[in-house]
Design a protein around this motif. Structure first.
Motif, PDB file in Angstrom:
ATOM      1  N   GLY A  37       0.815  -1.207   0.000  1.00 23.50           N
ATOM      2  CA  GLY A  37       0.000   0.000   0.000  1.00 23.50           C
ATOM      3  C   GLY A  37       0.850   1.259   0.000  1.00 23.50           C
ATOM      4  N   THR A  38       0.553   2.152   0.933  1.00 27.44           N
ATOM      5  CA  THR A  38       1.262   3.430   1.002  1.00 27.44           C
ATOM      6  C   THR A  38       2.767   3.244   1.151  1.00 27.44           C
ATOM      7  OG1 THR A  38      -0.667   4.584   1.904  1.00 27.44           O
ATOM      8  CG2 THR A  38       1.478   5.560   2.341  1.00 27.44           C
ATOM      9  N   THR A  39       3.181   2.198   1.840  1.00 31.18           N
ATOM     10  CA  THR A  39       4.615   1.954   2.039  1.00 31.18           C
ATOM     11  C   THR A  39       5.363   1.887   0.712  1.00 31.18           C
ATOM     12  OG1 THR A  39       4.312   0.854   4.170  1.00 31.18           O
ATOM     13  CG2 THR A  39       6.302   0.286   2.923  1.00 31.18           C
ATOM     14  N   SER A  40       4.756   1.275  -0.285  1.00 28.67           N
ATOM     15  CA  SER A  40       5.432   1.115  -1.571  1.00 28.67           C
ATOM     16  C   SER A  40       5.410   2.388  -2.407  1.00 28.67           C
ATOM     17  CB  SER A  40       4.767  -0.011  -2.376  1.00 28.67           C
ATOM     18  OG  SER A  40       3.446   0.343  -2.752  1.00 28.67           O
ATOM     19  N   ARG A  41       4.725   3.417  -1.943  1.00 25.67           N
ATOM     20  CA  ARG A  41       4.574   4.655  -2.713  1.00 25.67           C
ATOM     21  C   ARG A  41       5.330   5.822  -2.094  1.00 25.67           C
ATOM     22  NH1 ARG A  41       2.594   2.788  -7.470  1.00 25.67           N
ATOM     23  NH2 ARG A  41       1.203   1.049  -7.020  1.00 25.67           N
TER      24      ARG A  41
END
Length: 386
Positions: A37-41
């Motif tokens: 999720g946000t971690t990968s962005r």
């Protein structure tokens, strides 16, 4: 104690790591892969430089120390922990004076700061004429997905389990306390406590658990260049980045952030806008970020972009994460709403959640010292969400 952690991003992985390290029985549940999720962005920021003195900076200082501990325990190279330092620059004399006032407050709060007159001594390729800046030697960077994976792998080594599933609801006992969660597939996972570490979806997961919190998405774009020889030594950003972080404006805001990676690519940000969960590509935002970066580092005008990516920062209306037990649903502990600071704040959040679960301090995290992050601040006297 059986603990279900909802979310396998950096924050959820850190909660699992610390809870498992404390001997708790941990199951991590996510509907997708680790860090998807946000971690990968995100860029993997571990920053003190962008935080006003107060509750978030207190958590960030603890987290900075815990990132170093994680590097020692798990191997810093495994998640590319790089203590590169940050350089905040001002474009005008007035901006430099305002930055100086901000820096003085941070220094009084214990942040290490070094004022810089000639910024080209630290960044030889920066544009000429920059009147000055501030060096933050404690700022660092990690590769966010690798960091989440390393923390989760270490949690599993300490006895934690992982499940791919979507949490649909809480299971409550006769007195209203949480006794587990029910997945969308109808499976029940028993739990004495459930940690809401669902990032941008923390508001929805909180609602499903009977403890809604207002976590909103804020879209941001990041640009990635072709690999280059080392050209940018620090995380470099303009002083107006701090104002952008603290702003609640729904419209588009951009402020220049440029940093290199170990792979040679250069990351360029940062934009913020409240557009719900709209993932539409916006070429105008990309062009604006690129232009700002080229003004700061002119050599970028001759550099190719190889990709852009975008994601959503999960933020609360007061720009502080919500970390701690929810009085409306005994057994539910929130760990979400970190906006763009989730990677940097993950280890301290995990330690603080574990301290709440244990009922005592853990790894330097004392619940009594972080009461400003509790979900109580969003509740009316009758206990309803505002």
């Amino acid at each position: 104690m059986k603990v279900v952690v909802v979310g396998a991003g950096a924050v959820g992985a850190a909660c699992a790591f610390h809870a498992a390290s404390a001997g708790l029985d941990v199951t991590v549940v996510d509907r997708g892969p680790v860090g998807a999720g946000t971690t990968s962005r995100g860029e993997g920021n571990v920053l003190l430089s962008d935080k006003e003195p107060g509750p978030e900076l207190d958590l960030a200082r603890l987290s900075r120390a815990l990132w170093d501990e994680a590097g020692d325990e798990l191997g810093a190279a495994s998640f590319e922990l790089e203590p590169k330092g940050g350089l905040v620059v001002a474009s005008t004399g007035e901006g430099l004076a305002a930055l100086g006032e901000f820096v003085a407050r941070q220094a009084r709060a214990g942040v290490r700061v070094e004022r810089v007159g000639n910024v080209r001594e630290l960044e030889p390729h920066i544009a000429p004429g920059v009147p000055g800046g501030v060096h933050y030697p404690q700022d660092a960077q990690v590769q966010p997905v690798l960091a989440a994976a390393a923390l989760l792998r270490a949690a599993v080594e300490r006895g934690a389990r992982t499940r791919t599933a979507e949490v649909a609801a809480a299971v409550a006992g006769r007195n209203g306390e949480v006794t587990g969660v029910r997945t969308a597939a109808g499976e029940t996972l028993p739990a004495d406590a459930v940690v809401n570490a669902a990032g941008t979806w923390g508001g929805e997961v909180g609602r499903r658990l009977g403890a809604p919190v207002e976590v909103l998405p804020r879209r941001g774009f990041v640009l990635v260049t072709e690999p280059l020889p080392p050209m940018v030594r620090h995380k470099v950003y303009s002083a107006d980045y701090v104002a952008g972080v603290a702003s609640s404006d729904a419209g588009l805001e951009t402020s220049c952030v440029v940093e290199g990676t170990r792979g040679g690519t250069i990351l360029i940000g940062a934009s913020r806008e409240r557009v719900g969960f709209d993932t539409t590509m916006n070429p105008a935002v990309v062009a604006r970020l690129a232009a700002q970066a080229c003004r700061l580092f002119p050599f970028l005008r001759n550099t190719h972009l190889i990709r852009t990516y975008r994601g959503f920062r999960p933020y609360c209306p007061d720009h502080l994460p919500v970390v701690g037990p929810d009085p409306r649903a005994p057994g539910v502990v929130h760990a979400c709403g970190h906006e763009g600071a989730g990677i940097g704040l993950a280890p301290a959040t995990g330690a603080l959640v574990t301290a709440h679960l244990l009922g005592r301090p853990w790894r330097g995290a004392d619940p009594a010292a972080h009461t400003a992050l509790l979900p109580d601040r969003f509740l009316t006297p009758k206990g309803a969400a505002q």
